[in-house]
Design a protein around this motif. Sequence first.
Motif, PDB file in Angstrom:
ATOM      1  N   GLU A 139       0.787  -1.087  -0.138  1.00 55.41           N
ATOM      2  CA  GLU A 139       0.083   0.021  -0.031  1.00 55.41           C
ATOM      3  C   GLU A 139       0.972   1.262   0.105  1.00 55.41           C
ATOM      4  O   GLU A 139       0.548   2.295  -0.708  1.00 55.41           O
ATOM      5  CB  GLU A 139      -0.831   0.084   1.301  1.00 55.41           C
ATOM      6  CG  GLU A 139      -2.090   0.751   1.438  1.00 55.41           C
ATOM      7  CD  GLU A 139      -3.019   0.905   0.209  1.00 55.41           C
ATOM      8  OE1 GLU A 139      -3.386  -0.497  -0.165  1.00 55.41           O
ATOM      9  OE2 GLU A 139      -3.595   1.683  -0.454  1.00 55.41           O
ATOM     10  N   ARG A 140       1.996   1.355   0.902  1.00 58.41           N
ATOM     11  CA  ARG A 140       2.788   2.443   0.937  1.00 58.41           C
ATOM     12  C   ARG A 140       4.006   2.005   1.422  1.00 58.41           C
ATOM     13  O   ARG A 140       4.357   0.706   2.036  1.00 58.41           O
ATOM     14  CB  ARG A 140       2.211   3.615   1.889  1.00 58.41           C
ATOM     15  CG  ARG A 140       1.956   3.123   3.214  1.00 58.41           C
ATOM     16  CD  ARG A 140       1.206   4.338   3.982  1.00 58.41           C
ATOM     17  NE  ARG A 140       1.436   4.012   5.327  1.00 58.41           N
ATOM     18  CZ  ARG A 140       0.382   3.388   6.009  1.00 58.41           C
ATOM     19  NH1 ARG A 140      -0.561   2.761   5.112  1.00 58.41           N
ATOM     20  NH2 ARG A 140       0.368   3.101   7.131  1.00 58.41           N
ATOM     21  N   ALA A 141       5.066   2.914   1.411  1.00 60.05           N
ATOM     22  CA  ALA A 141       6.415   2.745   2.008  1.00 60.05           C
ATOM     23  C   ALA A 141       7.156   3.705   2.065  1.00 60.05           C
ATOM     24  O   ALA A 141       6.866   4.865   1.578  1.00 60.05           O
ATOM     25  CB  ALA A 141       7.367   1.786   1.025  1.00 60.05           C
ATOM     26  N   SER A 142       7.950   3.824   3.179  1.00 56.47           N
ATOM     27  CA  SER A 142       8.906   4.951   3.278  1.00 56.47           C
ATOM     28  C   SER A 142      10.313   4.222   4.189  1.00 56.47           C
ATOM     29  O   SER A 142      10.144   3.248   5.023  1.00 56.47           O
ATOM     30  CB  SER A 142       8.258   5.806   4.572  1.00 56.47           C
ATOM     31  OG  SER A 142       9.027   6.706   5.108  1.00 56.47           O
ATOM     32  N   GLY A 143      11.125   4.865   3.817  1.00 55.16           N
ATOM     33  CA  GLY A 143      12.508   4.179   4.447  1.00 55.16           C
ATOM     34  C   GLY A 143      12.709   3.013   3.910  1.00 55.16           C
ATOM     35  O   GLY A 143      12.636   2.322   2.769  1.00 55.16           O
ATOM     36  N   ALA A 144      12.909   1.976   5.014  1.00 54.96           N
ATOM     37  CA  ALA A 144      13.214   0.745   4.818  1.00 54.96           C
ATOM     38  C   ALA A 144      11.789  -0.064   5.194  1.00 54.96           C
ATOM     39  O   ALA A 144      11.588  -1.312   4.970  1.00 54.96           O
ATOM     40  CB  ALA A 144      14.377  -0.054   5.509  1.00 54.96           C
ATOM     41  N   ALA A 145      10.926   0.356   5.424  1.00 52.01           N
ATOM     42  CA  ALA A 145       9.623  -0.152   5.630  1.00 52.01           C
ATOM     43  C   ALA A 145       8.554  -0.067   4.704  1.00 52.01           C
ATOM     44  O   ALA A 145       8.237   1.068   3.993  1.00 52.01           O
ATOM     45  CB  ALA A 145       8.784   0.547   6.908  1.00 52.01           C
ATOM     46  N   MET A 146       7.750  -1.048   4.354  1.00 54.41           N
ATOM     47  CA  MET A 146       6.660  -1.318   3.465  1.00 54.41           C
ATOM     48  C   MET A 146       5.439  -1.654   4.171  1.00 54.41           C
ATOM     49  O   MET A 146       5.438  -2.630   5.070  1.00 54.41           O
ATOM     50  CB  MET A 146       7.188  -2.245   2.473  1.00 54.41           C
ATOM     51  CG  MET A 146       8.133  -1.827   1.349  1.00 54.41           C
ATOM     52  SD  MET A 146       8.037  -2.663  -0.234  1.00 54.41           S
ATOM     53  CE  MET A 146       8.113  -4.411   0.400  1.00 54.41           C
ATOM     54  N   VAL A 147       4.260  -1.217   3.943  1.00 55.05           N
ATOM     55  CA  VAL A 147       3.020  -1.457   4.803  1.00 55.05           C
ATOM     56  C   VAL A 147       2.430  -1.998   3.712  1.00 55.05           C
ATOM     57  O   VAL A 147       1.810  -1.711   2.472  1.00 55.05           O
ATOM     58  CB  VAL A 147       2.556  -0.305   5.223  1.00 55.05           C
ATOM     59  CG1 VAL A 147       1.053  -0.727   6.070  1.00 55.05           C
ATOM     60  CG2 VAL A 147       3.395   0.548   6.210  1.00 55.05           C
ATOM     61  N   ASP A 148       1.891  -3.364   3.927  1.00 56.84           N
ATOM     62  CA  ASP A 148       1.029  -4.034   3.031  1.00 56.84           C
ATOM     63  C   ASP A 148      -0.389  -3.684   3.046  1.00 56.84           C
ATOM     64  O   ASP A 148      -0.707  -3.047   3.890  1.00 56.84           O
ATOM     65  CB  ASP A 148       1.440  -5.568   3.064  1.00 56.84           C
ATOM     66  CG  ASP A 148       0.732  -6.461   4.166  1.00 56.84           C
ATOM     67  OD1 ASP A 148      -0.053  -5.772   4.906  1.00 56.84           O
ATOM     68  OD2 ASP A 148       1.017  -7.795   4.241  1.00 56.84           O
ATOM     69  N   VAL A 149      -1.168  -4.155   2.076  1.00 56.13           N
ATOM     70  CA  VAL A 149      -2.733  -4.260   2.115  1.00 56.13           C
ATOM     71  C   VAL A 149      -3.449  -4.618   3.203  1.00 56.13           C
ATOM     72  O   VAL A 149      -4.471  -4.430   3.524  1.00 56.13           O
ATOM     73  CB  VAL A 149      -3.454  -4.519   0.865  1.00 56.13           C
ATOM     74  CG1 VAL A 149      -2.862  -3.444  -0.299  1.00 56.13           C
ATOM     75  CG2 VAL A 149      -3.196  -6.170   0.617  1.00 56.13           C
TER      76      VAL A 149
END
Length: 466
Positions: free
Chosen positions: A71-81
């Motif tokens: 769904e989105r990502a920032s830095g080394a982190a991705m957030v899934d749906v």
Amino acid sequence: MNIAVAHEAVAGRADVTGYFGILKGRAADIEARYRQLTPRSVEHFRREANVFPGGYTRDALIRGPHPTFVERASGAAMVDVDGRTLTDFWFNATSLPLGHAHPAVVAAIQAQAPRGTAYFAPTRHEIALAELLLERLTGAERIRFANSGSEAVMMAVRFARAHRAAGVRHPRSTIVKFEGSYHGSYDDVGWSVSPKLAEVGAHDAPYPVPETAGLAGTAGRVVVLPFNDPAVLRRHVDAHHDEIAALLVEPMANRIGLLLPDPAFLAEARALCDRYGIVLIFDEVIAFRVGYGGVQGKMGIAPDLTTLGKIIGGGFAVGAIAGRADVLDLSTPDHGQRVTHAGTFNGNPMMAVAGRATMEVLTREAFGELAALGEYTRQGLADAARGLPLQVSGAGSLFKVTATARPLHDYRDAATTDKRWEALCSLALLNEGFMLTPSMSGCVSLVTTRDDVDALLAAFRAVATA
Ligand SMILES: Cc1ncc(COP(=O)(O)O)c(C=O)c1O
């Protein structure tokens, strides 16, 4: 049969004996947990299968039972749906060395977007990025932008063939590529990328195995030789130099374990090209991530042409061909039988400002940091893998775990891997919140912390040594 059922059928037939059998014996549990953690991805994948063949529009994302939708990502982190946070260890196939949504890149594209995203006109931004890249590539005097690494390779091959056609009656059109090297989607390089060992033929005269249906054939177009074998290369080129346009080398072989070649292999390739006037192409689409001047800078061997992609676009679609002026100037507008190269989005300003912002952060010191964390990761994985039939390899910020007891030197070593084990290990790590490729390749970016790596290492120890 749908994709999920097909994967289960393969799993059902898997060998579950020996070291690799331990994890494979837990396949059903690992996959069930993944489904449980990713219900929205399951739903999205069902919808994808209605519009994309088998549910995919990008082959590298094929993963059983289904890919994780982000769904989105920032830095080394991705957030899934499903709202899970994943630590990214592949950064869109190595292309984001600053991580996701880096402030410098976001600022650059926010400044450019309201001014328009693409024009039927050049901009000062493409010049700035071009100058910056040429400054890092020893011996490269010209560059052209394309929209993918595949297109860059296709154009490099065209330039090499055109250069070698000058002044001769019979075509010197054959490209020498190496077994196990991937160079993108262009037909003439779609041979012996990951062939089955049963089909490869003799080591010193590999059979060219098509990677895909739909190829036109190899005659006069491509020859496949073993990677990392200077003697076989010399024998072949000495005998056939007047048919050869270029040697196409991946100076860090992704599918052979993100492996740097022996310096003697690259040196032999350089010497043969010098002797016979053949064009030496280094495909640094991934390798340019290895150091400030790419692998060529690190190893001190300059090719005639370099293909680039991934990191130079700052997260936007890009490719580039850089190299000697006498080869690339075959595309100057007033050249007689010129090389043509169009492209609606070549050098577009969004890519150019994002690429420049990225490359400016990637100083020599930044590459030093990346390499140190990459080495720390490889060392940690190697410690965990000690005594197990696993190989840990890579260079700079890149690493890979290959499921074989055999040390890696060429494609045939890497092809002894247990792919099912690699895929399951990667899926088990994804269940723990770590994103690597299904073949256990990974990389660190400037946003990756030691804590991120330590957490990955702990999860790897638990999965691989349970
Ligand atoms: C060495 C190499 N060459 C070419 C390509 C193709 O690049 P793209 O996916 O941008 O077409 C890749 C992609 O991974 C690559 O690794």
